[in-house]
Motif scaffolding. Structure first.
Motif, PDB file in Angstrom:
ATOM      1  N   PHE A 134      -2.309   1.694   1.959  1.00  0.00           N
ATOM      2  CA  PHE A 134      -1.836   3.038   2.594  1.00  0.00           C
ATOM      3  C   PHE A 134      -2.573   4.145   1.490  1.00  0.00           C
ATOM      4  N   VAL A 135      -1.538   3.641   0.849  1.00  0.00           N
ATOM      5  CA  VAL A 135      -2.327   4.805  -0.348  1.00  0.00           C
ATOM      6  C   VAL A 135      -3.493   5.238  -1.148  1.00  0.00           C
ATOM      7  N   LEU A 155       1.345  -3.692   1.115  1.00  0.00           N
ATOM      8  CA  LEU A 155       0.993  -2.805   2.351  1.00  0.00           C
ATOM      9  C   LEU A 155       1.107  -1.146   1.881  1.00  0.00           C
ATOM     10  N   GLY A 156       2.022  -0.707   0.896  1.00  0.00           N
ATOM     11  CA  GLY A 156       2.136   1.016   0.882  1.00  0.00           C
ATOM     12  C   GLY A 156       1.018   1.163  -0.104  1.00  0.00           C
ATOM     13  N   MET A 188       4.737  -7.953   0.568  1.00  0.00           N
ATOM     14  CA  MET A 188       3.901  -7.669   1.087  1.00  0.00           C
ATOM     15  C   MET A 188       3.720  -6.748   2.007  1.00  0.00           C
ATOM     16  N   GLU A 189       5.091  -6.069   2.013  1.00  0.00           N
ATOM     17  CA  GLU A 189       5.611  -4.978   2.631  1.00  0.00           C
ATOM     18  C   GLU A 189       5.337  -2.839   1.357  1.00  0.00           C
TER      19      GLU A 189
END
Lengths: 470, 463
Positions: A399-400, A395-396, A391-392
């Protein structure tokens, strides 16, 4: 050599120092640790710094716990003992997968118990039950026995410490030392504790390994002490009685295991210790009498299994010194032989039956479901966290994507702004100078419009940096 | 004299930073040591003279929308130990790096700038001055990540910049909104009145990027992993504290408490989950920072005097612990060429000094008694119960087993014997690095065993 030197210094220091200690549990802890450190010196080769460190931490923890003036100090002592136990379990046999696993479970389960402790401490008088719930976890009362049983991987001297005055005893002693910890422990809870003692007794009878059987008897005895919490003096006496005798039994067991067989007089000594142990815990309660009867059976079965073994252990140069002498001194140390002998022998017939039971190949482990539950929970957590790590990463990436679009938008807005003014970068530079004028002419008032322009400039600068980097 | 010394706390590193541009590596070493001792003496003088209750300097600066703004700085119970932390960690990072870092002059210059602006953030007693320092600190931090570290450092630096600048825009709007209802942005004026809910939210979101709280933390993992070790020391040990300090001192004075505790709790559990799954030691420690900083949010949300004490204390103690952990990981990476747990399996087998050092560090991060974080965490938990009821106390208390799980699991992997074990080199080859770890460890143990100096000062930070 360093470890041995540390152990002997510890033994002498604590042994001498114990005479000056007035507090009952601290005195028991120093005496038992001194004897165990001395015993370990002869018993085993050097075990490493972690091991010696564990001794020191655990004893310091007990002292801090009994002498603490604030919640912080008391909790520090309470926790320090767990850390000492971790170091003892990991360090005693050298660092290995099993020792790390056993220490890990012991530490984590104790910390879960500590969550209740902290909730109780933080709630003034709103949740006093949290104290003794944490105590039950620390004492390894059934069904929390599993961490204690797992910790039996550590050698006998470590078990002698953990089962006597250094770890599990703290869980039971806390509510005796601090009366506010007993609030909420009513008659129903008392009866439940007696039932848990019976459960632990059943667990003890069904144990395959002698050390595990002794661990279960600890859980049974301490549940008996818990049932005595409403009578603190009696409970304290029973706890100390248990501490000395259980430490002695573990040391004797360790000695016998190392030797590989049981001599006649060692069996006799074991019988006396076991008799005294179960008799000392006898309080007249029918349920506790059943629990102690089961303990007697378990102890009998334990020694019976040894007597079935054949002779022929490796020679040990310290054999003549170790177990017998120390254990005799040990038993006499606090005058616990004041318990009347006839009472001590009430349970001996059951012990004899237990010896006969050693031939019956029937074993069980009552706390297995709870151990599996804990292991599965930990396993589930370790599996679940992989999804969270995924999930992390997700999320990254999100965001990008968002950032790229946003920056593109900001960049285009900037270009549009420039195009609208038809004056290119010069206009932008003028705008920036206008904003910077706030600092060059400090007494000029800054309007909100100017301030918001800073926000615009920040966006534009970000866009330019991004463009440059790409 | 006192006011001059106070100004030197942030102007000193600035000036020394410019001086460092002209010195060679050997001279830089001397400069770092001298500056470190000098600044600590300066701090010691102010601390012992005023017992963290001053001095304060207030000068008119300019006016914003008719509001007078001031150049106001001062030492207070809230910032006294954080100022010390900035001096300590800034110089520790330089000491760690100067011998082996590429482009030492530029690096030292930027680290001194970070130190100067961080001091400014801590010392500022006017909200606009605080914002100026806060923004200024982002520039050298960005350049430090951008210029030194792993292969992906540039992307990580841009991500860091975008997150923090985005946060700054939101923070600025909130700050201006808050300023509208006040006569000035001075410390007493600002803290004397509750913020409008909108301004509170905007400032919280803006600063929660830096703390960080989920889901605004995404920059942190990459920035820490890609940055060079001394930069990671500064990022975790000092720059995260700017966000925490600002939230505690400028924003979370009168906020919706349960919400913060809940947000902090979510952050704590999420960070623990992600940290447990990491195979990269540096990333693991980076995520533990999120978990530890979540306790600051929880402490602030609880709002009781004990909880605030714990939250401020956590800022300081986590600074030491995270810096020591990053320093150790950097050392391991240098010594073995990897920080992947799978590769390093068995590296901690044995009971020598190098094997026992991480045991102590891990337990310090778990927060066991005798170490600094223990005091902070217990204060936050007890304060949460005292502030909003014991039924909430389990939220911060969850940190106890969760931190234990991920650190002991990592230790289990690193310590269990394997046939092919990566050897550790002789300690003397990494003397400066180990010296920094040793000094940090000393601080951790000192603050854990004898927490009175910290707690006495922090007893004044209550609501």
């Amino acid at each position: 050599m360093l470890t041995r030197s540390l152990l002997i210094v510890l033994a002498i220091g604590l042994g001498v120092g114990s005479f000056a200690v007035q507090e009952p549990l601290a005195r028991a802890a120093t005496q038992i640790t001194a004897v165990v450190a001395f015993y370990t010196f002869f018993y085993a080769p050097a075990r490493g710094l972690l091991y010696a460190f564990g001794y020191g931490l655990a004893v310091t923890g007990v002292f801090l716990f009994v002498s603490g003036k604030s919640w912080l100090e008391i909790f520090a002592g309470w926790e320090l003992v767990s850390v000492g136990a971790w170091a003892l379990i990991v360090g005693a046999r050298g660092v290995s997968r099993r020792s790390l696993e056993a220490a890990f479970i012991a530490f984590i389960v104790n910390r879960v118990g500590d969550v209740f402790w902290l909730m109780a401490a933080s709630g003034a008088e709103a949740f006093p039950e949290g104290f003794w719930i944490a105590g039950l976890v620390k004492a390894g009362i059934f069904p929390f026995t599993f961490w204690l049983v797992q910790a039996m991987y550590a050698p006998a001297p470590v078990s002698a410490l953990l089962h006597s005055a250094l770890l599990v005893a703290l869980g039971v002693y806390g509510p005796l030392r601090y009366p506010e910890w007993r609030v909420g422990f009513d008659a129903g809870a008392q009866k439940a504790a007696e039932l848990l003692a019976v459960c632990a007794g059943i667990g003890a009878v069904g144990s395959r390994s002698p050390k595990v059987a002794l661990a279960w008897t600890t859980a049974a005895h301490l549940a008996g002490v818990v049932a005595l919490w409403p009578q603190p003096e009696q409970a304290q006496q029973a706890l100390l009685h248990h501490s000395y005798l259980k430490a002695a039994l573990f040391l004797l067991l360790g000695w016998v295991q190392r030797q590989g067989y049981l001599t006649l007089w060692e069996a006799g000594l074991a019988a006396v210790l076991a008799g005294l142990l179960v008799a000392g815990a006898h309080t007249g309660s029918p349920l506790l009498a059943i629990a102690e009867g089961l303990n007697a059976l378990a102890l009998g079965r334990l020694w019976g299994r040894f007597s079935l073994r054949r002779k022929g252990a490796a020679a040990d140069p310290y054999r003549g010194l170790s177990a017998p002498l120390f254990l005799a001194v040990f038993c006499l140390a606090e005058g616990y032989l004041r318990f009347s002998v006839p009472e001590a022998f009430i349970f001996l017939p059951l012990g004899i039956v237990g010896v006969w039971l050693a031939k019956v190949q029937l074993y069980w482990r009552l706390d297995r479901p709870f151990l599996l539950l804990t292991q599965d929970t930990l396993h589930a957590w370790l599996t679940w966290v992989r999804y969270w790590a995924g999930m992390e990463v997700f999320l990254g990436r999100v965001f990008v994507r968002v950032a790229q679009r946003w920056i593109r938008l900001a960049y285009l807005s900037g270009l549009t702004e420039v195009a609208m003014t038809h004056r290119g970068w010069r206009a932008m530079a003028r705008r920036a100078r206008g904003a910077l004028a706030v600092f060059t002419a400090p007494n000029e008032p800054l309007t909100y419009a100017q301030a918001l322009r800073w926000g615009f400039l920040l966006t534009l600068m970000t866009a330019i940096v991004w463009r440059f980097l790409r | 004299m006192a006011v001059f010394a106070l100004n030197l706390l942030w102007l000193g590193p600035l000036a020394i930073g410019f001086l460092s541009l002209f010195l060679g590596r050997r001279a830089l070493w001397g400069l770092v040591v001298g500056s470190g001792f000098g600044h600590l003496l300066l701090w010691g003088y102010l601390y012992l003279t005023y017992h963290a209750q001053g001095p304060v300097q207030v000068l008119p600066w300019f006016s914003l929308g008719g509001k007078p703004l001031f150049y106001a700085i001062g030492l207070s119970p809230q910032n006294a130990w954080l100022v010390f932390l900035a001096i300590f960690l800034g110089h520790a990072a330089l000491f760690y790096a100067v011998a082996q870092i590429a482009r030492p002059r530029a690096f030292s210059f930027l680290v001194f700038l970070v130190m100067a602006f961080s001091q400014g953030v801590f010392l500022a007693r006017d909200v606009v001055l605080f914002f100026v320092f806060y923004e200024a600190s982002l520039v050298p931090a960005f350049l430090l990540i951008y210029g030194w570290g792993g292969r992906q450092r540039r992307a990580a630096a841009v991500k860091f910049a975008l997150f923090t600048l985005g946060g700054s825009v939101v923070l600025l709007i909130g700050l201006l909104w808050g300023l509208m209802g006040r006569a000035s942005g001075l410390w007493e004026e600002w803290r004397g009145m509750a913020l409008p809910m909108g301004a509170w939210w905007l400032m919280t979101i803006g600063l929660a990027v830096k703390l960080p709280l989920i889901p605004l933390h995404n920059w942190l993992g990459e920035a820490h992993v890609e940055a060079d070790t001394p930069v990671s020391i500064l990022l975790a040990g000092l720059l995260l504290k700017l966000g925490g300090y600002a939230l505690l001192s400028w924003v979370w004075i009168n906020g919706p408490s349960g919400l913060l505790v809940g947000w902090g709790g979510l952050s704590l559990v999420y960070a623990a989950a992600v940290a447990t799954a990491q195979k990269d030691l540096k990333k693991l420690i980076a995520f533990t920072s999120i978990g530890h900083m979540a306790l600051v949010a929880i402490g602030a949300g609880a709002g009781s005097s004990t909880a605030l004490q714990g939250a401020y204390h956590q800022l300081f103690t986590h600074g030491l612990v995270s810096a020591a952990l990053f320093a150790w990981v950097g050392y391991i990476e240098k010594a073995t060429g990897s920080r992947h747990i799978g590769y390093l399996r068995g590296v901690l087998k044995g009971v020598g000094f190098q094997q026992l050092l991480p045991v102590v560090l891990f337990f310090a991060a778990i927060g066991v008694p005798g170490t600094a974080l223990f005091v902070s965490e217990v204060l936050v938990v007890l304060g949460t119960g005292a502030g909003i009821g014991w039924t909430w106390a389990w939220v911060p208390a969850l940190s106890l087993p969760l931190t234990g799980i991920y650190f002991l699991r990592a230790y289990r992997e690193l310590a269990q014997p394997t046939p092919e074990q990566v050897p550790l080199p002789e300690a003397h080859l990494f003397a400066p690095q180990l010296a920094v770890i040793g000094v940090l460890l000393l601080g951790i143990l000192l603050a854990g065993i004898f927490p009175r100096p910290w707690l006495t000062v922090l007893s004044y930070v209550g609501p």
